[in-house]
Scaffold this active site. Structure first.
Site, PDB file in Angstrom:
ATOM      1  CG  ASP A  84     -11.071   0.108   5.011  1.00  0.00           C
ATOM      2  OD1 ASP A  84     -10.373  -0.837   4.003  1.00  0.00           O
ATOM      3  OD2 ASP A  84      -9.883  -0.080   6.360  1.00  0.00           O
ATOM      4  CD  GLN A  90      -4.259  -4.059   7.215  1.00  0.00           C
ATOM      5  OE1 GLN A  90      -3.987  -3.303   6.225  1.00  0.00           O
ATOM      6  NE2 GLN A  90      -4.473  -6.036   6.716  1.00  0.00           N
ATOM      7  CE  LYS A  94      -0.057   2.617   2.801  1.00  0.00           C
ATOM      8  NZ  LYS A  94       0.061   3.837   3.429  1.00  0.00           N
TER       9      LYS A  94
HETATM   10  N1  GUN Z   1      -7.369  -6.755   6.194  1.00  0.00           N
HETATM   11  C1  GUN Z   1      -7.932  -7.262   5.024  1.00  0.00           C
HETATM   12  N2  GUN Z   1      -8.524  -7.041   3.893  1.00  0.00           N
HETATM   13  C2  GUN Z   1      -8.133  -5.191   4.734  1.00  0.00           C
HETATM   14  C3  GUN Z   1      -8.811  -4.323   3.850  1.00  0.00           C
HETATM   15  O1  GUN Z   1      -8.926  -4.039   3.027  1.00  0.00           O
HETATM   16  N3  GUN Z   1      -8.470  -3.090   5.149  1.00  0.00           N
HETATM   17  C4  GUN Z   1      -8.530  -3.019   6.048  1.00  0.00           C
HETATM   18  N4  GUN Z   1      -8.683  -2.164   7.152  1.00  0.00           N
HETATM   19  N5  GUN Z   1      -8.012  -4.205   6.717  1.00  0.00           N
HETATM   20  C5  GUN Z   1      -7.890  -5.837   6.318  1.00  0.00           C
END
Ligand code: GUN
Length: 301
Positions: free
Chosen positions: A120, A97, A53
């Site tokens: 998100d 996350q 990311k």
């Molecule tokens: N953990 C796995 N996929 C995601 C996601 O799309 N967003 C977040 N914040 N955590 C994750």
């Protein structure tokens, strides 16, 4: 029939190019979008996601703010960080996350994020907006799936869609998105009776269950669009002892013989998640600056 392979890697690259162009225009005005990512603990999969990311955020020209906290972080300390990021004008998007360590109430943290920075799309306000057809942030993976579906078929009205999986992150928002496209939607799950028969009704079949190759070729209606959200690491003895490979929730070779279009794993839905996160961050930045969102994807049309 041999299915069209939906190239998520290429689609995501194109999306990032269009996002980068829009970010360049904002940056020339001195308004570079910023994304804050918070990682608590050392979960290896989460570390890889956060690293990718950060790289892709920088590649499209956005500011990336990384906050890495120890696994022992208290809920109060994490909530205090979220409050600081909510108040920080340089931060347009916030991603915490998941999963979080056990001592932290995940829902409390999600609800602490400013819904205007919730890239998100996990905040109940954004989930509610999706449900009621009001513009908001849509969870990245289902948004990526919709873009891939619409890359092979633009008008989905009246089609039967089956989503296998009912998670808040993928299954439920995916079903809402397909409903918003006027599909007739079924959400199937582990308690669904005769799952194979339900899947066979689908013109659009989305598998998001986390079970390696559970959806077999004879579950797929001839001509269906098949979207595989699964990323499952399984043993691969053919490659040598102790070796592994990544497979989806769909038995790809079988399904590809029946479907009209299918996403591979890897290289299908996976690359779309971060591209959509960047798309949502651009949307947040535009919203916070009172600007309209540039056309970067087909889901807007
Ligand atoms: N953990 C796995 N996929 C995601 C996601 O799309 N967003 C977040 N914040 N955590 C994750």
């Amino acid at each position: 029939m041999s299915a069209t392979i939906i190239d998520g890697k290429a689609y995501a690259a194109g999306l990032r190019t269009r996002i980068a162009k829009a970010v360049g225009e904002l940056s020339r005005e001195g308004a570079t979008p910023g994304l804050a990512v918070v990682l608590v603990g050392e979960d290896p999969a989460s570390q890889i996601y956060v690293k990718n990311k950060a790289r892709q955020t920088a590649e499209v020209g956005m500011n990336s703010f990384e906050h890495k906290l120890p696994a022992s972080t208290s809920e109060a300390d994490l909530l205090a960080l979220v409050a600081r990021l909510n108040a920080d004008p340089a931060v347009d998007g916030i991603l915490v996350q998941l999963p979080l360590p056990k001592q932290i109430d995940t829902q409390k943290v999600i609800e602490a994020i400013d819904p205007g920075k919730d890239v998100d799309g996990f905040h109940p306000i954004n989930a509610g907006r999706l449900m009621t057809g009001v513009p908001g942030f849509v969870s990245c993976t289902p948004l990526g799936c919709l873009l891939l579906i619409r890359s092979v078929r633009r008008d989905l009205a009246g089609l039967d869609a089956v989503v296998v999986g009912r998670s808040n992150i993928v299954g439920k928002p995916m079903a809402q998105l397909l409903l918003s496209q006027s599909c007739t939607v079924t959400t199937a799950h582990s308690r669904t009776r005769d799952l194979a028969e339900v899947c066979r009704r689908a013109n659009i079949l989305v598998a998001a269950v986390g079970r390696p190759e559970m959806v077999r070729g004879d579950w797929v209606k001839p001509g269906a669009i098949v979207i595989d959200v699964g990323i499952n690491r399984v043993p691969n003895p053919a490659a040598g002892e102790g070796k592994t490979k990544v497979v989806g929730d769909v038995a790809y070779e079988e399904a590809a013989k029946v479907a009209s279009a299918i996403t591979p794993v890897p290289g299908g839905v996976g690359p779309m998640t971060i591209a959509c996160l960047l798309r949502n961050t651009l949307q947040a930045a535009c919203l916070r600056r009172g600007l309209s969102m540039p056309m970067v994807d087909a889901a807007q049309a």
